[in-house]
Design an enzyme around this catalytic site. Structure first.
Site: not given
Ligand SMILES: [Mg+2]
Length: 433
Positions: A29, A127-128
């Protein structure tokens, strides 16, 4: 969050998958992703409260906060807050527009770094990412060594991301996606957390129930009405009751409360890399008028390079496509000395090719279709060699930047070349998409 239940857990349940033995999943993350990318790229923003906004207005008066830097979070600014409120909380913060194509490009680079570790990489959101480490750890014996090795891989990956991309990430490692994702939330920013199966009950039980993936505001209210406040409460609730009240979702949540999740890491299809940009126009009835054809070509080149700039590509091979009479179309190509995304080099090459064809004497019939395309592409971020000539004369570049900004704001038709005026078919409105 809910998406996870819909696409991950449910799919796994429907497929009736059985758990792979000894699974190990890593969840990555990125920390304050959009803001961190901006702070990396613009030194002025470093160490200052920075707010990246989704907004259509120039001064970010309206719209919502996409990401706040950690400096801005100290002022209570969070994602989802209105820009107006963020501004009143911290008037001296820097406010910038979100540059989504740039963040997506960084996500692509991130994914490539992860793929060096394992081919099983799932981009979960911008974003993960999930990385399935299971195949890499299969040979580790005994069990404890496996988790040690997983931690080492996680640490190395974080270091690689810092070195190659200049960004920090929080990493969680666990026996499945659900636990890995919860683990990455334990320590932020720049964290590295491992949860092994034996620790699960002790770690999960005291957490508020909405820390479970898939429990949103509404579900939390329903659960609270049943007297379920913590993950432990949910785990102790009879499974049948959960199923009876919430169906399949209820069963999956109950499983989740026990730290069970069999959903696989699903590597997405590799995005189709763009191979070329092109536009063409059929000319009703056809024409032999070279000036008209050149003008048409200019309009097409404008539209093609505009799309290239928007998507961040430079290209080197220019192809002219022609159809004469009702014959099949054909193409002529030329390679430019430098990669380009501006109209003039592309147009110069295309016009040259057109003039050569016109003088070949092969046009026995009128030209019915004309088109231009640019191939042999490369991403703009990969850097372009700037020649001395561009330094001496960057007027076109500056003018183009202004025109692009105008079109972004007011639409494709707002400006057009004087030479294309009066030719509705060629005004940018119809061409650039
Ligand atoms: Mg994040």
């Amino acid at each position: 969050m809910t998406q996870y239940v819909a696409h991950g857990l449910l799919r796994a349940a429907h497929q009736g998958r059985t758990a792979e033995r000894g699974r190990c999943v890593l969840h990555l993350d990125m920390d304050a992703y959009f803001a961190s990318v901006e702070q990396r790229d613009v030194p002025l923003y470093r160490g200052r409260p920075l707010v990246v906004c989704h907004t259509s207005s120039d001064f970010c008066r309206h719209g919502v906060v996409a990401t706040a830097s950690y400096e801005a979070r100290r002022w209570g600014i969070k994602a989802g807050m209105s820009v107006w409120e963020a501004r009143s909380r911290c008037p001296h913060a820097c406010f910038v527009h979100a540059d989504i194509p740039k963040y997506l490009h960084n996500t692509r680079l991130l994914r490539r770094l992860c793929e060096r570790l394992s081919p099983r990489v799932e981009v979960f959101s911008v974003d993960e990412l999930f990385v399935d480490l299971t195949p890499l750890l299969r040979r580790c014996r005994p069990e404890e060594r496996r988790w040690e090795e997983a931690l080492r891989l996680g640490r190395d990956l974080k270091e690689e991301i810092r070195r190659k991309l200049g960004l920090t990430a929080s990493v969680g490692i666990g026996p499945n996606k659900l636990v890995a994702k919860m683990a990455s939330e334990f320590q932020k920013p720049d964290g590295l957390t491992l949860i092994i199966p034996e620790q699960l009950p002790g770690i999960l039980a005291p957490l508020p129930v909405d820390r479970l993936v898939g429990v949103g505001e509404r579900m939390r209210r329903h659960l609270r009405a049943m007297g379920v406040e913590t993950v432990g409460d949910l785990a102790r609730a009879p499974r049948e009751v959960m199923e009876w009240k919430f169906g399949l979702v209820g069963r999956l949540l109950w499983e989740a409360a026990h730290g069970r999740d069999e959903s696989p890491v699903v590597p997405g299809e590799e995005e189709q890399e763009v191979k070329s940009f092109g536009h063409s126009l059929s000319l009703r009835g056809g024409t032999r008028d070279l000036e008209y054809l050149e003008n048409t070509l200019l309009g097409l080149c404008d539209a093609v390079t505009r799309r290239m700039r928007r998507q961040g590509y430079l290209g080197r091979t220019v192809s002219l496509r022609l159809r004469v009479g009702y014959a099949m179309g054909y193409a002529r190509s030329r390679t430019l000395p430098e990669y380009a995304d501006l109209t003039s080099p592309v147009y110069a090459a295309a016009r040259d090719l057109l003039r050569r064809e016109a003088s070949s004497g092969l046009w026995t019939e009128p030209v019915t279709t004309v088109g231009v395309s640019v191939s042999q592409l490369r991403r703009r971020e990969e850097g372009r060699q700037i020649t001395i000539w561009e330094c001496l004369d960057s007027r076109e570049e500056r003018l183009t930047a202004v025109l692009d900004a105008l079109r972004d704001r007011y639409g494709e038709g707002v400006v057009t070349r004087a030479s294309l005026l009066g030719d509705f078919a060629l005004s940018g409105m119809n061409l650039a998409r």
